[in-house]
Design a protein around this motif. Structure first.
Motif, PDB file in Angstrom:
ATOM      1  N   SER A 178     -36.852  88.263 -43.158  1.00 59.79           N
ATOM      2  CA  SER A 178     -36.067  88.657 -41.985  1.00 59.79           C
ATOM      3  C   SER A 178     -35.421  90.028 -42.149  1.00 59.79           C
ATOM      4  O   SER A 178     -35.068  90.679 -41.160  1.00 59.79           O
ATOM      5  CB  SER A 178     -34.965  87.618 -41.722  1.00 59.79           C
ATOM      6  OG  SER A 178     -33.940  87.721 -42.699  1.00 59.79           O
ATOM      7  N   PHE A 231     -26.425  85.147 -43.524  1.00 57.40           N
ATOM      8  CA  PHE A 231     -26.817  83.769 -43.220  1.00 57.40           C
ATOM      9  C   PHE A 231     -25.716  82.792 -43.628  1.00 57.40           C
ATOM     10  O   PHE A 231     -25.423  81.830 -42.911  1.00 57.40           O
ATOM     11  CB  PHE A 231     -28.123  83.417 -43.945  1.00 57.40           C
ATOM     12  CG  PHE A 231     -29.356  83.957 -43.265  1.00 57.40           C
ATOM     13  CD1 PHE A 231     -29.997  83.227 -42.281  1.00 57.40           C
ATOM     14  CD2 PHE A 231     -29.856  85.210 -43.595  1.00 57.40           C
ATOM     15  CE1 PHE A 231     -31.119  83.722 -41.647  1.00 57.40           C
ATOM     16  CE2 PHE A 231     -30.979  85.722 -42.963  1.00 57.40           C
ATOM     17  CZ  PHE A 231     -31.616  84.974 -41.984  1.00 57.40           C
ATOM     18  N   ILE A 291     -32.848  79.238 -42.597  1.00 53.68           N
ATOM     19  CA  ILE A 291     -34.199  79.312 -42.043  1.00 53.68           C
ATOM     20  C   ILE A 291     -35.217  79.087 -43.162  1.00 53.68           C
ATOM     21  O   ILE A 291     -34.939  79.317 -44.335  1.00 53.68           O
ATOM     22  CB  ILE A 291     -34.469  80.673 -41.356  1.00 53.68           C
ATOM     23  CG1 ILE A 291     -34.390  81.823 -42.380  1.00 53.68           C
ATOM     24  CG2 ILE A 291     -33.506  80.900 -40.198  1.00 53.68           C
ATOM     25  CD1 ILE A 291     -34.791  83.179 -41.811  1.00 53.68           C
ATOM     26  N   CYS A 325     -35.201  76.930 -37.836  1.00 51.87           N
ATOM     27  CA  CYS A 325     -33.820  77.413 -37.895  1.00 51.87           C
ATOM     28  C   CYS A 325     -32.843  76.258 -37.635  1.00 51.87           C
ATOM     29  O   CYS A 325     -33.012  75.506 -36.658  1.00 51.87           O
ATOM     30  CB  CYS A 325     -33.569  78.502 -36.845  1.00 51.87           C
ATOM     31  SG  CYS A 325     -34.879  79.751 -36.746  1.00 51.87           S
ATOM     32  N   LEU A 373     -32.166  86.867 -34.700  1.00 52.34           N
ATOM     33  CA  LEU A 373     -33.387  86.420 -35.368  1.00 52.34           C
ATOM     34  C   LEU A 373     -34.635  86.845 -34.602  1.00 52.34           C
ATOM     35  O   LEU A 373     -35.678  87.131 -35.196  1.00 52.34           O
ATOM     36  CB  LEU A 373     -33.375  84.900 -35.540  1.00 52.34           C
ATOM     37  CG  LEU A 373     -32.459  84.356 -36.642  1.00 52.34           C
ATOM     38  CD1 LEU A 373     -32.657  82.853 -36.783  1.00 52.34           C
ATOM     39  CD2 LEU A 373     -32.740  85.031 -37.979  1.00 52.34           C
ATOM     40  N   ARG A 403     -40.498  80.800 -33.621  1.00 54.89           N
ATOM     41  CA  ARG A 403     -39.288  80.176 -34.166  1.00 54.89           C
ATOM     42  C   ARG A 403     -39.040  78.832 -33.480  1.00 54.89           C
ATOM     43  O   ARG A 403     -39.289  78.678 -32.283  1.00 54.89           O
ATOM     44  CB  ARG A 403     -38.063  81.088 -33.977  1.00 54.89           C
ATOM     45  CG  ARG A 403     -38.124  82.370 -34.779  1.00 54.89           C
ATOM     46  CD  ARG A 403     -37.041  83.351 -34.378  1.00 54.89           C
ATOM     47  NE  ARG A 403     -37.066  83.674 -32.946  1.00 54.89           N
ATOM     48  CZ  ARG A 403     -37.933  84.488 -32.374  1.00 54.89           C
ATOM     49  NH1 ARG A 403     -38.879  85.091 -33.107  1.00 54.89           N
ATOM     50  NH2 ARG A 403     -37.899  84.728 -31.081  1.00 54.89           N
TER      51      ARG A 403
END
Length: 572
Positions: A92, A99, A106, A116, A130, A139
């Motif tokens: 990412s 985070f 994630i 997630c 994200l 996602r």
């Protein structure tokens, strides 16, 4: 609490609230309070309801999952290795600290989808961040339970920055953090949902376990990182009135809460151990509509006999059994039966577990010298008709109980003995004279609690020949109690009973009335084994025999009766 993130409008909150109300998970009063709180202080409706104690997270998440279209992941669907999370975070381009701060985890599955989970899975800021960082990856957002999210966050391993000079201030700050408040609330709510009697929080070297005692058996329900234990322990000690700075001495506290939609009194005990304080919470419902003799599960002959005892004008009636066998509940039911509002009833307890209307209840305080004996001496000046003593623990208390019984009072109390007939030996061992025991004690009841078979999964069972033969002998002695065909069953396990095969408990009993023959045996200091034959002539049956009657009817299993009564109990 892993509820959806900030609810964007009151209308959205109202939809979720209406669903919870429609399914009977909360009351209208709970919803109105939560919505009023949300209007004033903002926040997530689900989180507010859990903090209020209106329902548990386990009850809330399936409804939110359905309403918002996000799946609810089970523990076995989550990553177990830190590298899985670290790889996704690395892809990412965002820092692990970000985070951790956002309470977001994630990981990537073999098909390339990024999964997630967070405390706030519909937070638009998280979605947008994200989306920009992982624009080449599909996602999927999910719900997870709080304890599962905490375990995943632990895998990120971001150590807190800064040192705290004032440890007490640090503990208090930890105890006031929203995730800790919600975790403790959820531990209590889940225990109430499962009808647990006790919650055990036990620290180890690297983690701590949360165990619930359900139907007398301990079940592990949660395991958390040891780094969170101090915060959880401090939160419990703070709300129960303990000193959060004292971790070297045992402490006791009490909480009055609303959790899982029920109003509860919680007795809290903290005991220092090698790895930290072991915390045990005893859950006591404030309202008990079933404190009556009919609910206890006595057979018809035992019910009639015990009901007659509690109407006696004087004498001692003892209820015996180990800790957790339901003695206090039986005494409360006896008081309910004796309380016709024409008698003065006073109890001396340590502690007072349930409050009874029309009964004067006294809490002892041994730390200031106000023990059972001192309280009893004061009680006798209050002109009581019925006295309930929480437990006869020593000779002084026993002597006052005997004196009260011989001067025209009905005395109800408990003793820690394995069976009814051993109560006489126990009183003699305390130092009472045999003639005082024989003349004051009217009756003794011993009891245990056995688990009821789950009605949804129990199946028929063919018992061993020895059990069948024992049941035939019982049928000859008690034809009215075993008039129906045998319905032997055994435990299986299903989701309804959480795989245990049992749900709820029922009592098994043995009753001994002190007639002339038993009085003579007491005067001669006969042993409990010697008294069995005498008691049999008056209809006495052992705990195991009473348990087999309930197993005959399919209420419990033979295995459960043997577990509770022991495998070596002598049988004639």
């Amino acid at each position: 609490m892993t509820a959806p993130g900030e609810l964007k409008t009151t209308e959205t909150a109202t939809v979720i609230g209406a669903l919870l109300l429609q399914r009977g998970l909360i009351s209208q009063q709970d919803l109105d309070k939560a919505l009023a709180f949300q209007r004033q202080f903002k926040g997530r409706l689900g989180s507010i309801l859990v903090r209020m104690g209106a329902l548990s997270e386990d009850a809330l998440l399936p409804v939110l999952s359905e309403q918002l279209g996000l799946s609810l992941l089970a523990p076995d669907q989550l990553p177990t290795q830190a590298v899985e999370i670290a790889n996704a975070i690395g892809a990412s381009g965002l820092s692990p600290e970000w985070f951790s701060d956002q309470q977001l985890v994630i990981w990537e599955d073999p098909e390339g989808t990024i999964h997630c989970v967070s405390r706030n899975p519909i937070n638009s800021y998280l979605h947008e961040t994200l989306a920009a960082a992982l624009k080449d990856h599909p996602r999927a957002w999910h719900f997870v339970r709080s304890q599962d999210l905490e375990r995943l966050l632990k895998l990120i391993e971001i150590e807190p920055q800064g040192e705290y000079e004032d440890e007490v201030a640090h503990l208090r700050e930890l105890a006031e953090e929203a995730p800790i408040i919600e975790l403790v609330s959820n531990i209590l709510a889940q225990a109430i949902d499962e009808d647990a009697s006790d919650i055990h929080i036990e620290p180890e070297e690297s983690d701590f376990a949360v165990r619930y005692r359900v139907d007398g058996i301990l079940h592990t329900r949660m395991s958390q990182s040891r780094s969170r234990f101090d915060a959880v322990a401090s939160r419990i000690k703070l709300i129960s009135g303990m000193d959060i700075a004292e971790r070297r001495l045992p402490q006791d506290g009490r909480i009055s809460i609303r959790a899982g939609g029920a109003d509860m009194d919680v007795r809290v005990s903290a005991l220092p151990g090698v790895h930290g304080e072991s915390i045990v919470m005893r859950l006591l419902p404030k309202e008990r509509s079933n404190l009556n003799l009919e609910w206890l599960g006595m057979e018809a002959d035992h019910h009639a006999q015990f009901s007659r005892w509690v109407q006696e004008p004087h004498g001692i009636i003892l209820v015996t059994g180990p800790t957790g066998s339901g003695k206090s509940t039986t005494l409360y039911a006896a008081l309910d039966a004796a309380n016709d509002r024409s008698k003065k009833i006073i109890t001396v307890e340590d502690p007072v577990e349930y409050k009874l209307a029309g009964v004067t209840q006294i809490q002892t305080h041994s730390e200031i010298g106000y023990d059972f004996a001192r309280a009893l001496r004061a009680i006798l000046r209050q002109d009581p008709d019925v006295i309930m003593i929480g437990e006869i623990r020593d000779l002084e208390t026993a002597e006052i109980a005997v004196q009260s019984a011989l001067t025209g009072h009905l005395v109800l109390s408990t003793l820690h003995t394995n069976d009814a007939l051993s109560a006489f030996t126990r009183l003699l061992d305390m130092g009472l004279e045999p003639f005082l025991v024989a003349s004051s004690v009217r009756a003794v009841q011993a009891q245990r609690l056995v688990r009821r078979l789950c009605e949804r999964c129990a199946r028929e069972f063919e018992p061993p020949q020895a059990i069948v033969e024992m049941a035939r002998q019982l049928q000859q002695r008690y034809p009215s109690l075993l008039a129906t065909p045998a319905k032997w069953r055994t435990a299986v396990g299903c989701p309804h009973c959480r795989g245990s095969g049992y749900r709820g408990r029922i009592g098994i009993y043995e009753l001994v009335e002190v007639g002339t023959a038993v009085q003579n045996a007491i005067m001669q200091r006969a042993t409990a084994a010697d008294m069995v034959g005498i008691a049999r002539q008056d209809g006495y049956r052992s705990l195991r025999e009473d348990g087999l009657i309930k197993a005959w009817r399919g209420m419990t299993s033979i295995d459960e009766v043997l577990r509770v009564t022991g495998l070596t109990e002598g049988e004639e």
